[in-house]
Design an enzyme around this catalytic site. Sequence first.
Site, PDB file in Angstrom:
ATOM      1  N   LYS A 190     -11.931  -7.361   5.595  1.00 36.23           N
ATOM      2  CA  LYS A 190     -11.366  -6.490   6.610  1.00 36.23           C
ATOM      3  C   LYS A 190     -12.308  -5.332   6.880  1.00 36.23           C
ATOM      4  O   LYS A 190     -12.748  -4.714   5.918  1.00 36.23           O
ATOM      5  CB  LYS A 190     -10.023  -5.968   6.094  1.00 36.23           C
ATOM      6  CG  LYS A 190      -9.273  -5.117   7.081  1.00 36.23           C
ATOM      7  CD  LYS A 190      -8.042  -4.626   6.425  1.00 36.23           C
ATOM      8  CE  LYS A 190      -7.407  -3.613   7.348  1.00 36.23           C
ATOM      9  NZ  LYS A 190      -6.305  -2.948   6.739  1.00 36.23           N
ATOM     10  N   CYS A 247      -3.893   6.303  -0.073  1.00 36.56           N
ATOM     11  CA  CYS A 247      -3.395   5.037  -0.617  1.00 36.56           C
ATOM     12  C   CYS A 247      -3.085   5.112  -2.111  1.00 36.56           C
ATOM     13  O   CYS A 247      -2.828   4.099  -2.756  1.00 36.56           O
ATOM     14  CB  CYS A 247      -4.393   3.913  -0.346  1.00 36.56           C
ATOM     15  SG  CYS A 247      -4.788   3.751   1.401  1.00 36.56           S
ATOM     16  N   ARG A 300     -11.030   7.812   3.370  1.00 37.02           N
ATOM     17  CA  ARG A 300     -10.746   6.793   2.368  1.00 37.02           C
ATOM     18  C   ARG A 300     -12.023   6.245   1.699  1.00 37.02           C
ATOM     19  O   ARG A 300     -12.009   5.194   1.093  1.00 37.02           O
ATOM     20  CB  ARG A 300      -9.994   5.627   3.013  1.00 37.02           C
ATOM     21  CG  ARG A 300      -8.682   6.010   3.664  1.00 37.02           C
ATOM     22  CD  ARG A 300      -7.750   4.812   3.695  1.00 37.02           C
ATOM     23  NE  ARG A 300      -6.729   4.871   4.720  1.00 37.02           N
ATOM     24  CZ  ARG A 300      -5.700   5.716   4.716  1.00 37.02           C
ATOM     25  NH1 ARG A 300      -5.562   6.610   3.765  1.00 37.02           N
ATOM     26  NH2 ARG A 300      -4.805   5.676   5.683  1.00 37.02           N
ATOM     27  N   SER A 350      -6.891  -3.350  14.130  1.00 37.19           N
ATOM     28  CA  SER A 350      -6.399  -2.649  15.311  1.00 37.19           C
ATOM     29  C   SER A 350      -7.509  -2.234  16.282  1.00 37.19           C
ATOM     30  O   SER A 350      -7.372  -2.408  17.490  1.00 37.19           O
ATOM     31  CB  SER A 350      -5.592  -1.430  14.884  1.00 37.19           C
ATOM     32  OG  SER A 350      -6.368  -0.567  14.065  1.00 37.19           O
ATOM     33  N   CYS A 399      -0.145   4.320   1.520  1.00 35.00           N
ATOM     34  CA  CYS A 399      -0.509   5.345   2.509  1.00 35.00           C
ATOM     35  C   CYS A 399       0.581   5.623   3.542  1.00 35.00           C
ATOM     36  O   CYS A 399       0.810   6.768   3.914  1.00 35.00           O
ATOM     37  CB  CYS A 399      -1.834   5.009   3.187  1.00 35.00           C
ATOM     38  SG  CYS A 399      -1.864   3.428   4.025  1.00 35.00           S
ATOM     39  N   GLU A 449     -16.418  -7.488  -5.583  1.00 36.95           N
ATOM     40  CA  GLU A 449     -14.995  -7.198  -5.369  1.00 36.95           C
ATOM     41  C   GLU A 449     -14.174  -8.486  -5.395  1.00 36.95           C
ATOM     42  O   GLU A 449     -13.121  -8.558  -6.026  1.00 36.95           O
ATOM     43  CB  GLU A 449     -14.777  -6.502  -4.012  1.00 36.95           C
ATOM     44  CG  GLU A 449     -15.103  -5.023  -3.971  1.00 36.95           C
ATOM     45  CD  GLU A 449     -14.043  -4.165  -4.674  1.00 36.95           C
ATOM     46  OE1 GLU A 449     -13.083  -4.719  -5.231  1.00 36.95           O
ATOM     47  OE2 GLU A 449     -14.209  -2.936  -4.667  1.00 36.95           O
ATOM     48  N   TYR A 454      -3.309  -9.179  15.787  1.00 34.77           N
ATOM     49  CA  TYR A 454      -2.280  -8.718  16.724  1.00 34.77           C
ATOM     50  C   TYR A 454      -2.262  -9.601  17.975  1.00 34.77           C
ATOM     51  O   TYR A 454      -1.353  -9.504  18.787  1.00 34.77           O
ATOM     52  CB  TYR A 454      -2.539  -7.249  17.100  1.00 34.77           C
ATOM     53  CG  TYR A 454      -2.617  -6.352  15.888  1.00 34.77           C
ATOM     54  CD1 TYR A 454      -1.452  -5.898  15.275  1.00 34.77           C
ATOM     55  CD2 TYR A 454      -3.843  -5.998  15.319  1.00 34.77           C
ATOM     56  CE1 TYR A 454      -1.507  -5.112  14.135  1.00 34.77           C
ATOM     57  CE2 TYR A 454      -3.913  -5.205  14.181  1.00 34.77           C
ATOM     58  CZ  TYR A 454      -2.736  -4.773  13.592  1.00 34.77           C
ATOM     59  OH  TYR A 454      -2.808  -4.003  12.457  1.00 34.77           O
ATOM     60  N   LYS A 492     -12.348  -4.687   1.571  1.00 38.86           N
ATOM     61  CA  LYS A 492     -11.834  -3.847   2.648  1.00 38.86           C
ATOM     62  C   LYS A 492     -12.755  -2.646   2.797  1.00 38.86           C
ATOM     63  O   LYS A 492     -12.955  -1.877   1.853  1.00 38.86           O
ATOM     64  CB  LYS A 492     -10.413  -3.391   2.321  1.00 38.86           C
ATOM     65  CG  LYS A 492      -9.817  -2.476   3.372  1.00 38.86           C
ATOM     66  CD  LYS A 492      -8.389  -2.122   3.069  1.00 38.86           C
ATOM     67  CE  LYS A 492      -7.815  -1.197   4.124  1.00 38.86           C
ATOM     68  NZ  LYS A 492      -6.427  -0.820   3.831  1.00 38.86           N
ATOM     69  N   CYS A 496       0.857  -1.185   0.000  1.00 40.29           N
ATOM     70  CA  CYS A 496       0.000   0.000   0.000  1.00 40.29           C
ATOM     71  C   CYS A 496       0.888   1.228   0.000  1.00 40.29           C
ATOM     72  O   CYS A 496       2.076   1.148   0.325  1.00 40.29           O
ATOM     73  CB  CYS A 496      -0.930   0.006   1.204  1.00 40.29           C
ATOM     74  SG  CYS A 496      -2.288   1.187   0.978  1.00 40.29           S
TER      75      CYS A 496
END
Length: 322
Positions: free
Chosen positions: A248, A130, A217, A274, A122, A233, A313, A195, A120
């Site tokens: 995502k 992006c 975005r 996150s 960004c 998509e 994570y 996404k 990406c």
Amino acid sequence: MSFPFHRLRRLRNNNSIRKMVQETRLSPDDLIYPMIVTFGKGVKKKIPSMPGCFQMSVDETVKEAQKAHKLGIPAVLLFGIPERKDTRASGAYSDKGVVQKAIKTIKNKIPELVVITDVCLCEYMSHGHCGIVKNGKILNDPSLELLAKEALSHARAGADMVAPSDMMDGRVVVIRDTLDAHGFEDMPIMSYAAKYASAFYSPFREAAESEPAFGDRRSYQMDPPNRREALREVALDIEEGADIVMVKPAMCYLDIISDIKESFDVPVAAYNVSGEYSMVKAAAIKGWIDEKKIVMEMLTSIKRAGADLIITYFAIDAVKQL
Ligand code: PBG
């Protein structure tokens, strides 16, 4: 005949029976551990909004990757924070870029660990978008060239898989063509196919210093209310050559994961992002929830919905419980 003939509680009698009829099992092989690589040496900087996560220089990234590998996590996903950002995202495709260096070092020290790279722009753009920006617009086609250059430079550094996350139209085919033209026809692409323009990314943007300087975005990432569009998509990305497709974020999008799993034969990945991580951490720090149990329930549910792979994570915390 129903009750009292049928009693579903019979198969819940004790832990051994429950385990025998358990339908979904999480395995270390399902997990991908995301890491944020920064410039410098000996850097392991706490990310305030993501307790337990760090921005790490290459040397520290390798140590963390080693830890993941020893625990049985098969793959890492690398993000980069360059020393300088500009309007051409030069750091994204520089041979001396932080991600390129991290790939080389990890593959050299831990060859069996699968190194996936986020492709990406960004994090490398001074404006945080992006793609290439002109007159306040994010240009699609000119951005593809930079994304392909970035993917190729990751391939040359030795990455095992690239994961484009920009949501420009046509990026998968351009990346596929570029990789093939340079002898990387065996390298898989995991596309961030569905996404969404989600508020769940904000801790990551702090972590990766990639908050857009203007606007948002929503002109490239998907609109959260849309479900059928996700199938379009994914269909397009598969046609363009994606080997694995990703949804995502994960937790509010389990219906999307399930739809995609039903409709397509490719492996499905889900990104436990996150914001999903930080919410659990924050509540756990407050003592309001049992973090360990919540993490396992969350990841198992993502798998139950249909994800074959989970980027999280929590990978290190989770694998210790498996
Ligand atoms: C880059 C990218 C983002 C995430 C992964 N790749 C941020 C964004 O789209 O703003 C989010 C990761 C996370 O929230 O954990 N495009």
